[in-house]
Scaffold this active site. Structure first.
Site, short mmCIF file in Angstrom:
data_model
loop_
_atom_site.label_atom_id
_atom_site.label_comp_id
_atom_site.label_asym_id
_atom_site.label_seq_id
_atom_site.Cartn_x
_atom_site.Cartn_y
_atom_site.Cartn_z
N ASP A 60 -31.96 35.53 8.76
CA ASP A 60 -31.18 35.93 9.34
C ASP A 60 -32.07 35.46 10.51
O ASP A 60 -33.06 35.69 10.57
CB ASP A 60 -31.71 37.83 9.27
N VAL A 61 -31.10 35.08 11.46
CA VAL A 61 -31.71 33.94 12.63
C VAL A 61 -32.03 34.36 13.46
O VAL A 61 -32.53 34.30 14.52
CB VAL A 61 -30.37 32.80 13.00
N ASN A 87 -26.60 26.24 13.53
CA ASN A 87 -25.07 27.28 13.39
C ASN A 87 -24.51 27.85 13.24
O ASN A 87 -23.61 28.70 13.68
CB ASN A 87 -24.92 25.73 12.46
N TYR A 155 -19.21 36.63 23.69
CA TYR A 155 -19.07 35.38 23.37
C TYR A 155 -19.19 33.95 23.61
O TYR A 155 -19.99 33.55 23.82
CB TYR A 155 -17.80 35.12 21.81
N LYS A 159 -22.44 30.90 24.04
CA LYS A 159 -22.00 29.80 24.28
C LYS A 159 -22.56 29.00 25.38
O LYS A 159 -22.27 27.76 25.22
CB LYS A 159 -20.70 29.82 23.61
#
Ligand code: NAD
Length: 258
Positions: A60-61, A87, A155, A159
């Site tokens: 799990d990142v 990613n 989100y 980003k």
């Protein structure tokens, strides 16, 4: 010939899977990192059937110890690391700001931004040991040139944050011959929609309709994961040797409309 090793996070579907397959075709040994065995196994089998070499990494990142274990096992098997594609990501919950809970906000930040931090902080020591390398972070048009996606505040913040990290780190890592760039996709056909929760879009939507569709270059059709993978492949290659600290939009012009 020295074997080159790449790590791709979120490689169990969509853009990550297409990138892992593309890099294996370029003779990289690919660390296929994802959070379910089923997804990872499918990507690894496709690479193996294609004659490539894949190493399955379940992690799990957003979890530091699980990331450290995964990277350690990749290095144990290969002895080096040359390329990293950060990613893995989620859309999370898109909702009006006064309807978005702290837990929902935190979850998006944890996976997208902290996950990128943990990926890079665990990998950079090994890129340094290899004498250099290249990193690509998958950001988005959201937060970089599009600010009209209804309710996508958390989100977009992640980003935009990823692009800031890329620019900051391009200078820090240049002395180690490590390049780092961001790829910012527009709408790409993947499974991400299934992992999106949207609430009260009518309160946040920006009422603009584009008669010819939202992706100018394809007359409205979304891009494919392979369109993004091709640009990642280029950025990791020596042809991109003079590019670092740069966001590249892979959106068919969509981000300029919206
Ligand atoms: P996807 O849902 O098909 O793939 C995302 C992958 O990340 C999945 O395999 C998922 O299991 C994995 N993942 C999610 N959370 C994880 C975690 N905590 N640990 C490990 N793995 C995890 O979606 P995609 O469209 O291929 O998304 C890939 C990246 O592209 C994301 O960062 C996304 O924000 C970005 N992106 C996608 C689009 C699009 O339209 N599809 C547009 C812009 C940016």
């Amino acid at each position: 010939m020295v074997v080159r090793v790449a790590l791709v996070t979120g490689a169990g579907s969509g853009i990550g899977r297409a990138t892992a397959i593309a890099l294996a075709r370029r003779q990289y040994v690919v660390g296929v990192l994802g959070r379910t065995e089923e997804e990872i196994d499918e990507t690894c089998s496709r690479i193996n059937e294609d004659g490539g070499s894949a190493i399955a990494l379940l992690a799990d990142v957003s979890d530091q110890s699980s990331m450290q274990r995964a990277i350690a096992s990749l290095i144990d098997e290969t002895g080096r690391l040359d390329a990293v594609v950060a990613n893995a990501g989620i859309n999370g919950v898109w909702a009006p700001i006064d309807d978005l809970s702290l837990d929902e906000w935190n979850q998006t930040i944890l996976v997208n931004l902290t996950g990128t931090f943990l990926t890079l902080s665990s990998c950079v020591p090994h890129l340094k040991s290899s004498g250099g390398g290249s990193i690509v972070v998958i950001s988005s048009i959201n937060g970089t040139r599009t600010f009209t996606t209804p309710g996508a505040t958390a989100y977009s913040a992640t980003k935009a944050g990823q692009v800031a990290m890329v620019k900051q780190l391009s200078l820090e890592l240049a002395r180690h011959k490590i390049r780092i760039n961001a790829v910012c996709p527009g709408e790409i056909e993947t499974s991400i929609e299934a992992n999106t929760r949207i609430r009260h879009a009518e309160e946040t939507a920006i009422p603009v309709e584009w008669p010819a569709g939202q992706v100018p270059i394809t007359h409205g059709k979304p891009g494919q994961a392979a369109d993004v993978a091709a640009v990642v492949e280029f950025l990791l290659s020596d042809d991109a040797r003079h590019i670092t600290g740069s966001p590249i939009w892979v959106d068919g012009g969509q981000g300029l409309l919206r």
